[in-house]
Enzyme design. Structure first.
Site, PDB file in Angstrom:
ATOM      1  N   ARG A 172      18.649  58.120  29.960  1.00 32.93           N
ATOM      2  CA  ARG A 172      17.314  58.307  30.529  1.00 32.93           C
ATOM      3  C   ARG A 172      16.181  58.020  29.559  1.00 32.93           C
ATOM      4  O   ARG A 172      15.219  57.331  29.901  1.00 32.93           O
ATOM      5  CB  ARG A 172      17.132  59.760  31.021  1.00 32.93           C
ATOM      6  CG  ARG A 172      17.590  60.000  32.421  1.00 32.93           C
ATOM      7  CD  ARG A 172      18.045  61.430  32.542  1.00 32.93           C
ATOM      8  NE  ARG A 172      19.211  61.588  31.695  1.00 32.93           N
ATOM      9  CZ  ARG A 172      20.450  61.312  32.076  1.00 32.93           C
ATOM     10  NH1 ARG A 172      20.687  60.956  33.303  1.00 32.93           N
ATOM     11  NH2 ARG A 172      21.479  61.423  31.250  1.00 32.93           N
ATOM     12  N   THR A 173      16.273  58.598  28.377  1.00 29.85           N
ATOM     13  CA  THR A 173      15.110  58.501  27.488  1.00 29.85           C
ATOM     14  C   THR A 173      14.854  57.039  27.123  1.00 29.85           C
ATOM     15  O   THR A 173      13.739  56.544  27.250  1.00 29.85           O
ATOM     16  CB  THR A 173      15.319  59.370  26.232  1.00 29.85           C
ATOM     17  OG1 THR A 173      15.619  60.694  26.680  1.00 29.85           O
ATOM     18  CG2 THR A 173      14.071  59.411  25.374  1.00 29.85           C
TER      19      THR A 173
ATOM     20  N   ARG B 241      15.192  57.763  18.366  1.00 26.94           N
ATOM     21  CA  ARG B 241      16.092  58.936  18.464  1.00 26.94           C
ATOM     22  C   ARG B 241      17.084  58.883  17.315  1.00 26.94           C
ATOM     23  O   ARG B 241      17.649  57.823  17.029  1.00 26.94           O
ATOM     24  CB  ARG B 241      16.836  58.914  19.794  1.00 26.94           C
ATOM     25  CG  ARG B 241      17.966  59.933  19.841  1.00 26.94           C
ATOM     26  CD  ARG B 241      18.565  60.058  21.196  1.00 26.94           C
ATOM     27  NE  ARG B 241      17.641  60.717  22.118  1.00 26.94           N
ATOM     28  CZ  ARG B 241      17.962  61.081  23.353  1.00 26.94           C
ATOM     29  NH1 ARG B 241      19.181  60.850  23.813  1.00 26.94           N
ATOM     30  NH2 ARG B 241      17.091  61.681  24.134  1.00 26.94           N
TER      31      ARG B 241
ATOM     32  N   LYS C 227      24.717  49.506   7.313  1.00 23.07           N
ATOM     33  CA  LYS C 227      24.874  48.955   5.955  1.00 23.07           C
ATOM     34  C   LYS C 227      24.284  49.896   4.909  1.00 23.07           C
ATOM     35  O   LYS C 227      24.250  49.574   3.737  1.00 23.07           O
ATOM     36  CB  LYS C 227      24.129  47.623   5.852  1.00 23.07           C
ATOM     37  CG  LYS C 227      24.613  46.543   6.786  1.00 23.07           C
ATOM     38  CD  LYS C 227      23.760  45.287   6.521  1.00 23.07           C
ATOM     39  CE  LYS C 227      24.044  44.199   7.517  1.00 23.07           C
ATOM     40  NZ  LYS C 227      23.094  43.089   7.363  1.00 23.07           N
TER      41      LYS C 227
ATOM     42  N   HIS D 278      12.286  67.498  21.110  1.00 20.43           N
ATOM     43  CA  HIS D 278      12.347  66.377  22.061  1.00 20.43           C
ATOM     44  C   HIS D 278      11.056  66.398  22.887  1.00 20.43           C
ATOM     45  O   HIS D 278      11.062  66.718  24.075  1.00 20.43           O
ATOM     46  CB  HIS D 278      13.570  66.551  22.951  1.00 20.43           C
ATOM     47  CG  HIS D 278      13.955  65.340  23.750  1.00 20.43           C
ATOM     48  ND1 HIS D 278      13.121  64.246  23.921  1.00 20.43           N
ATOM     49  CD2 HIS D 278      15.099  65.056  24.440  1.00 20.43           C
ATOM     50  CE1 HIS D 278      13.746  63.354  24.678  1.00 20.43           C
ATOM     51  NE2 HIS D 278      14.943  63.819  25.002  1.00 20.43           N
TER      52      HIS D 278
HETATM   53  C1  NCD Z   1      18.601  65.647  26.371  1.00 22.27           C
HETATM   54  C2  NCD Z   1      18.655  65.337  24.895  1.00 22.27           C
HETATM   55  O1  NCD Z   1      18.927  64.185  24.508  1.00 22.27           O
HETATM   56  O2  NCD Z   1      18.398  66.256  24.131  1.00 22.27           O
HETATM   57  N1  NCD Z   1      18.730  64.502  27.167  1.00 22.27           N
HETATM   58  C3  NCD Z   1      17.612  63.821  27.538  1.00 22.27           C
HETATM   59  O3  NCD Z   1      16.955  63.209  26.726  1.00 22.27           O
HETATM   60  N2  NCD Z   1      17.223  63.898  28.803  1.00 22.27           N
HETATM   61  C4  NCD Z   1      19.511  66.742  26.784  1.00 22.27           C
HETATM   62  C5  NCD Z   1      20.952  66.621  26.433  1.00 22.27           C
HETATM   63  O4  NCD Z   1      21.414  65.616  25.871  1.00 22.27           O
HETATM   64  O5  NCD Z   1      21.669  67.563  26.750  1.00 22.27           O
END
Ligand code: NCD
Length: 310
Positions: free
Chosen positions: A52-53, A102, A81, A130
């Site tokens: 999703r993100t 991320r 590397k 997040h």
């Molecule tokens: C979350 C995350 O990555 O922290 N997912 C997301 O971005 N919607 C929640 C999760 O991974 O449980």
């Protein structure tokens, strides 16, 4: 250093209100925004899995008329590397106008923001924060409840490693009339620094329990979370704890008729699919809201970066 979003508290309540209003305007008139990022590039640097993100950032940039470059796993980047994230930041600043990143290490997004010459968005740093999921959550709560004040929210599941929970609690601490119920197994309780620095510091009433059904009747919002397998030190503990809470239609018997059931997703086993057709299920609305609020966020940060150039 450009204006970035590393922690949700980097933005004032007023700025969050503005983002929400812009997202609502995008929902209403998407065509007004379809060329706003023409000629701009977003880099998505994902050192950890995501559906999703990452895709919502990419969809957001395309819907703004911009382009996307990036990678979706550390193994396909020079991290494999041994390159430092600081050097990756300096490099990507030469190619892109804005970065969404991320990383499994807490604080990595902050290091990238310090070293990049373009805005950086923290799309999740380890078990820490997040903030863009929080923006999606706030937009969802606003659209469902009509306000970001005056409700009881229960957080259920892995409150120790769940970064979406940490960021949402921080964000909600600035609104009024919020009651928090923390529902988790003993081993997965909310870290004490968050209880002390946020909940106690801001005088937010909160209760802790291991019993979801007992907490249910008081809740206006139930925020379910997945047990974060990738943050565990051993598989045995994960296997013992992973199914601590499974929301089924029976467990909703004593819930309010206007309960809002949220989950940042991915869901593993925490919410029975039988609940998906319940009008109280809001988790796929969160997904859609995530795209709109990320469009607003990209626009805001690019506008601020442009102002800095003059
Ligand atoms: C979350 C995350 O990555 O922290 N997912 C997301 O971005 N919607 C929640 C999760 O991974 O449980």
């Amino acid at each position: 250093m450009s204006r970035s979003l590393i922690d949700i508290l980097d933005f004032s309540v007023q700025e969050i209100d503005e983002l929400i209003n812009m997202a609502l305007d995008i929902v209403k008139s998407p065509e007004k925004y379809s060329e706003k990022c023409h000629g701009k590039k977003l880099a998505t640097l994902f050192f950890e899995p995501s559906t999703r993100t990452r895709l919502s950032f990419e969809a957001a940039m395309y819907e703004l008329g911009g382009n996307v470059i990036g990678f979706s796993e550390a193994q396909s980047s020079s991290a494999a590397k041994g390159e430092s994230v600081a050097d990756t930041a300096k490099t990507v600043s030469c190619y892109a106008d804005i970065i969404a990143m991320r990383h499994p290490k807490e604080g990595a997004a902050y290091v990238v923001a310090k070293n990049a010459s373009v805005p950086v968005i923290n799309a999740g740093d380890g078990g820490h924060l997040h903030p863009t999921q929080t923006l999606a959550d706030l937009l969802t709560i606003y659209r469902e409840k009509g306000s970001l004040s005056g409700f009881t929210i229960g957080f259920c599941g892995d409150l120790k490693f769940g970064r979406t929970v940490h960021s949402l609690i921080a964000a909600l601490s600035r609104y009024s009339g919020i009651n928090v119920v923390l529902i988790s197994p003993e081993e997965l309780k909310l870290p004490s620094y968050i209880k002390k620095d946020i909940l106690k510091e801001k005088n937010i009433p909160f209760a802790q329990t291991t019993d979801l059904e007992e907490a249910m009747p008081a809740l206006d919002i139930l925020y379910m979370t997945r047990v974060q397998r990738e943050r565990f030190f051993n598989e045995e503990d994960y296997l013992r704890l992973k199914d601590s809470y499974i929301l089924t239609p029976e467990k909703l018997m004593n819930a309010k008729s206007n309960l809002c059931i949220m989950h940042p997703l991915p869901r593993v086993n925490e919410i029975s699919v039988a609940i998906d057709s319940d009008p109280r299920a809001c988790y796929f609305k969160q997904v859609l809201n995530g795209k709109y609020i990320r469009m607003a966020l990209i626009l805001k940060l690019l506008e601020e970066a442009e102002k800095d150039e003059y």
